[in-house]
Every structure is written in structure tokens, then in C-alpha cells.
Write an enzyme that holds these catalytic residues in place. Structure first.
Site, short mmCIF file in Angstrom:
data_model
loop_
_atom_site.label_atom_id
_atom_site.label_comp_id
_atom_site.label_asym_id
_atom_site.label_seq_id
_atom_site.Cartn_x
_atom_site.Cartn_y
_atom_site.Cartn_z
CB CYS A 170 -0.82 0.10 1.23
SG CYS A 170 -1.78 1.54 1.36
CB CYS A 219 -0.72 2.71 3.95
SG CYS A 219 -2.41 1.87 3.20
CG ASP A 220 3.08 1.17 4.28
OD1 ASP A 220 2.46 1.51 5.23
OD2 ASP A 220 2.83 0.06 4.05
#
Ligand code: NAP
Length: 308
Positions: free
Chosen positions: A135, A138-139
Site C-alpha cells: 500500500c 499507507c506507507d
């Protein structure tokens, strides 16, 4: 005390499940949504931007998920956070067995979507959370001014590259063929990015490092040449696998493991429907998932009126 029997249990709170919840509640069914994740919205909450959902151009994926949930909450639909393990048939009733309990329902809508496909190469599992991610939105922020690689050639991979190119010093895109599967509109954005290097006909063979990712071993499939790229992060975007394992003994699946159901969302079991990315379909998008949610409830409504 007699156990409550729901008209409908919806498994999954992505666009398909939440659309089904709205349609079911408006049809005055007693409904329960079982969701696995902390945030409702399914895969879109991990998407940076959704630009093709009618009426909401350029909306953030997380924001769209929140909007869907707010809409469902307006109808006071109950949600439980739990993991479904199995569905058993009890005459015409369906018993949904979860980790924490069980629920009886006249109809069930399977809307559990899919999960990221793994590369299954050495180092992938070992470095998950230590440089290997599924992701980018997300990261990605953990890789500011660093070097990353994205593996895949579809819409998700290109979206990840575009997103990471704004954060990272350099992004390698590793694709196993010599042309992308992604849409032309995304490709034209990709073409303009200066800190992106696309490695065609190339596969990832191993992810290496000590405590964190340090290198990615790749191989050109045409020349057989092997190289080790120095990277801090590896983002895997090679598609998805349907979340159907728990239902495979009861529900008919297609060759790829998706639930065999047409646009009316009916499965081989009367009273059980499949909506969204989890079912056989040509186009997996938010708009088709939302549409499935409505169609599944419409089919369930007909079944429930015949039961009465
Ligand atoms: P996808 O379309 O299935 O693409 C997967 C990519 O990964 C393909 O390029 C495939 O290569 C490659 N791949 C598969 N297995 C591999 C392996 N083991 N090793 C190396 N490469 C591998 O998946 P997706 O990009 O996640 O998209 C899924 C669906 O969501 C699609 O319908 C897509 O249109 C949709 N989506 C839409 C948007 C948007 O509209 N903004 C954004 C994201 C996703 P090949 O090309 O050789 O098959």
C-alpha cells in the site's frame, strides 16, 4: 432467549457491502454488516485518489470510504468487527459463523472483496513491514527522499509509482512484459515523471537486506541479465486474489477463485449473493461494486418475498 434472525447479513464493508446496506435498510430489512478492517471502505481507503467515480472527481480514496460510511450510518445500520469463518445452511436459514460468535440470517450478501496478491519470492515475507509494502498511500511517507521499486504493470502499480514519485528521490517500476496493462490516462501521467525508471521485461527474484530492505534482485527475461538494485522500499502491486477461501466448500467459484455470479449477484445457493470484486466480472471498479450492492439487494428482495 431466542436467537435474532436477520433478513440480511452483509459480509464486507467496501463499496459493494455499504451500497447493499443502504438499499437493504431503505427496503426496511433488518440488516447486519460484518466488517474485518478497522476502517470501512475496502480497498479504496488505500487509494490515493479516485478520479472516475461520477460526481466526485479527484476525491481521496480514504475520504470516499468515509463518505460511504457516513451515508450508511444515516440509516443506523449495525456493524460488527469480526472475521467470518464459515457459512452453514440450516434449512432455509444461513448460519454465519465468525471468530467471536454466530449470526442467523434469511439472506447473506458476500462482499468481502479481494486481498493483494503476493509475489512469493525470497525475502518478501521476511521484510513485510520492514520495507516491503502492499500500500503506497499507507506507507509511502516512510520513504521520503529515498529509493523505492514498484512491481506490477496495472492501474494500481502505475498509481503507486505516480504517488511515490512525489515523495521519493527515485522510483523503479518493474514490469514483467514490454507494455503496461494500465489505462492510457494513467500511462500519460507516468510518461511525464522524471524520477521514474521503468525496467521492462523484468521480474523480481529476491528481496535482500539485514534488518530492513537493502536490495532487490531482478532479472531481464529477454536477456537473462541479473542485477541488484539498491532500494529502501519495495511496493508490490501485482493484482489481487478474491477473499473466498471461507466459502469454497459451499459456494461455486470460477477458475480464478472468484464467486460464480452474474449481474443479478445470485450464487448457486438460494438466498446467498455475491457483490463487488469478489464475484466473476469484467470490470472491478468502485462504480461496478456499488452497482452490485444494489443488484444483490434487489435479487434478495425477490427471494424474501417468495419466502414470506
Ligand atoms: P491487475 O489489473 O490485475 O494488474 C496486475 C499487474 O501485475 C499486471 O500488470 C500483471 O502483469 C502484473 N502481475 C501479476 N502477477 C504478477 C507476478 N506474479 N509477478 C509480476 N507481475 C505480476 O491489478 P491492479 O492493478 O491491482 O488492478 C485491479 C483492478 O482494479 C483493475 O480492474 C483495475 O482497473 C482496477 N483499478 C483501477 C484504478 C483506477 O481506475 N484509478 C486504480 C487501481 C486499480 P501482466 O500485465 O503481464 O498481466
Amino acid at each position: 432467549m431466542e436467537e435474532k434472525i436477520y433478513d440480511m447479513v452483509i459480509i464486507g464493508a467496501g463499496p459493494a457491502g455499504m451500497s447493499a446496506a443502504v438499499y437493504a435498510k431503505r427496503a426496511e430489512f433488518s440488516v447486519l454488516v460484518i466488517e474485518r478492517d478497522f476502517a470501512s471502505g475496502g480497498q479504496i481507503v488505500k487509494t490515493y485518489e479516485v478520479d472516475n467515480y461520477l460526481g466526485l472527481p479527484g476525491i481521496g480514496g480514504y475520504e470516499l470510504g468515509e463518505k460511504f460510511r457516513e451515508h450508511v450510518d444515516k440509516f443506523e445500520v449495525p456493524f460488527v468487527r469480526d472475521k467470518v469463518q464459515e457459512i452453514q445452511l440450516d434449512g432455509k436459514l444461513k448460519k454465519v459463523i465468525t471468530r467471536k460468535g454466530e449470526y442467523l440470517a434469511k439472506t447473506v450478501i458476500l462482499a468481502g472483496g479481494s486481498s493483494p496478491r503476493l509475489l512469493e519470492i525470497p525475502g518478501e515475507e521476511e521484510f513485510q513491514g520492514m520495507g516491503v509494502s502492499y500500500c503506497a498511500t499507507c506507507d509511502g511517507a516512510f520513504f521520503r527522499e529515498r529509493v523505492t521499486a514498484v512491481i506490477g504493470g496495472g492501474d494500481s502499480a502505475v498509481e503507486d509509482v505516480i504517488f511515490l514519485s512525489r515523495i521519493c528521490k527515485k522510483v523503479y517500476m518493474i514490469h514483467r512484459r514490454d507494455s503496461l496493462k494500465a489505462s492510457k490516462s494513467l500511462q500519460s501521467v507516468l510518461d511525464k515523471l522524471e524520477n521514474v525508471e521503468i525496467l521492462w521485461d523484468t521480474v523480481a527474484e529476491a528481496i535482500k537486506g539485514n534488518s530492513e530492505v537493502e536490495t532487490l534482485q531482478i532479472k531481464n527475461q529477454k536477456t537473462q541479465e541479473k542485477r541488484e538494485l539498491s532500494v529502501d522500499g519495495v511496493f508490490v502491486a501485482v493484482g489481487a486474489v478474491p477473499n473466498t477461501k471461507e466459502f469454497q466448500n459451499l459456494i461455486q467459484l470460477d477458475e480464478a477463485g472468484y464467486i460464480a455470479a452474474e449481474e443479478d449477484c445470485r450464487t448457486n445457493v438460494a438466498g446467498i449473493y455475491a457483490a463487488g470484486d469478489i464475484r466473476t466480472k469484467a470490470l472491478r471498479q468502485v462504480v461496478t461494486a456499488v452497482s452490485d450492492g444494489a443488484n444483490a439487494v434487489y435479487s434478495a428482495q425477490k427471494y424474501l418475498s417468495e419466502l414470506a
